[in-house]
Design a protein around this motif. Structure first.
Motif, short mmCIF file in Angstrom:
data_model
loop_
_atom_site.label_atom_id
_atom_site.label_comp_id
_atom_site.label_asym_id
_atom_site.label_seq_id
_atom_site.Cartn_x
_atom_site.Cartn_y
_atom_site.Cartn_z
N GLU A 96 -37.37 46.88 5.04
CA GLU A 96 -37.37 48.25 5.51
C GLU A 96 -38.73 48.60 6.12
O GLU A 96 -38.81 49.29 7.13
CB GLU A 96 -37.03 49.20 4.35
N GLU A 97 -39.79 48.12 5.47
CA GLU A 97 -41.13 48.38 5.99
C GLU A 97 -41.31 47.70 7.34
O GLU A 97 -41.93 48.26 8.24
CB GLU A 97 -42.18 47.89 5.01
N GLU A 98 -40.77 46.50 7.47
CA GLU A 98 -40.88 45.80 8.75
C GLU A 98 -40.14 46.55 9.83
O GLU A 98 -40.58 46.64 10.96
CB GLU A 98 -40.34 44.37 8.62
N ALA A 99 -38.99 47.12 9.48
CA ALA A 99 -38.22 47.86 10.48
C ALA A 99 -39.01 49.07 10.93
O ALA A 99 -39.10 49.37 12.12
CB ALA A 99 -36.87 48.27 9.91
N SER A 100 -39.60 49.81 9.96
CA SER A 100 -40.39 50.97 10.36
C SER A 100 -41.63 50.52 11.11
O SER A 100 -42.06 51.17 12.06
CB SER A 100 -40.76 51.81 9.13
N GLY A 101 -42.21 49.42 10.70
CA GLY A 101 -43.37 48.89 11.41
C GLY A 101 -43.00 48.46 12.81
O GLY A 101 -43.76 48.66 13.76
N ALA A 102 -41.81 47.92 12.97
CA ALA A 102 -41.36 47.49 14.29
C ALA A 102 -41.14 48.70 15.18
O ALA A 102 -41.49 48.68 16.36
CB ALA A 102 -40.09 46.66 14.17
N GLU A 103 -40.54 49.76 14.59
CA GLU A 103 -40.34 50.97 15.38
C GLU A 103 -41.66 51.57 15.83
O GLU A 103 -41.82 51.99 16.98
CB GLU A 103 -39.54 51.99 14.56
N GLU A 104 -42.63 51.60 14.92
CA GLU A 104 -43.95 52.12 15.27
C GLU A 104 -44.59 51.29 16.38
O GLU A 104 -45.20 51.82 17.30
CB GLU A 104 -44.86 52.13 14.05
N PHE A 105 -44.41 49.98 16.28
CA PHE A 105 -45.00 49.09 17.28
C PHE A 105 -44.36 49.31 18.64
O PHE A 105 -45.03 49.36 19.67
CB PHE A 105 -44.85 47.63 16.84
N LEU A 106 -43.03 49.48 18.66
CA LEU A 106 -42.35 49.70 19.93
C LEU A 106 -42.76 51.03 20.55
O LEU A 106 -42.95 51.12 21.78
CB LEU A 106 -40.83 49.63 19.74
N THR A 107 -42.91 52.07 19.73
CA THR A 107 -43.37 53.34 20.30
C THR A 107 -44.79 53.23 20.82
O THR A 107 -45.14 53.84 21.83
CB THR A 107 -43.27 54.48 19.25
N PHE A 108 -45.60 52.45 20.13
CA PHE A 108 -46.97 52.22 20.61
C PHE A 108 -46.95 51.53 21.97
O PHE A 108 -47.72 51.87 22.87
CB PHE A 108 -47.75 51.38 19.59
#
Length: 120
Positions: A96-108
């Motif tokens: 779950e953390e990776e998914a949120s981290g991935a979303e943050e990375f994509l928005t970045f």
């Protein structure tokens, strides 16, 4: 006078022809001759046929692998395995953390790059 003309033309012809020597002076290189003579006369020392003995190890095949042993009481080992409490895998939380981290990375990545200020 005709003899004089013949002689003058012969001298003129030989003077106009360049004198080339077809044989060059052979310059002998004493050091090279000594080197080649010693090289031709060199005989390597005789190597005995058993020169490798003591230097080369004897090859021995590695021992054959043993087949895995099947437990004699397989039924009881399976029963103890089934009776064990399953351990909880802690991999669900990081996913779950990776998914949120991935979303943050994509928005970045989707953000616009800051514009560089012009140097004055």
């Amino acid at each position: 006078m005709s003899a004089f003309l013949r002689q003058a033309t012969t001298v003129a012809r030989t003077a106009s022809v360049r004198a080339f020597s077809s044989t060059s002076v052979a310059r002998r290189d004493i050091v090279q001759e000594l080197y080649l003579r010693e090289l031709k006369s060199y005989k390597p020392p005789a190597v005995p046929k058993d020169a490798h003995v003591g230097v080369v190890k004897q090859y021995t095949l590695p021992p054959a692998p043993q087949p895995p042993m099947v437990p004699t009481d397989l039924a009881s080992e399976l029963a103890t395995y089934e009776a064990q409490e399953p351990t909880k895998v802690a991999a669900a939380a990081p996913a779950e953390e990776e998914a949120s981290g991935a979303e943050e990375f994509l928005t970045f990545l989707e953000q616009d790059l800051p514009k560089e200020e012009a140097h004055h």
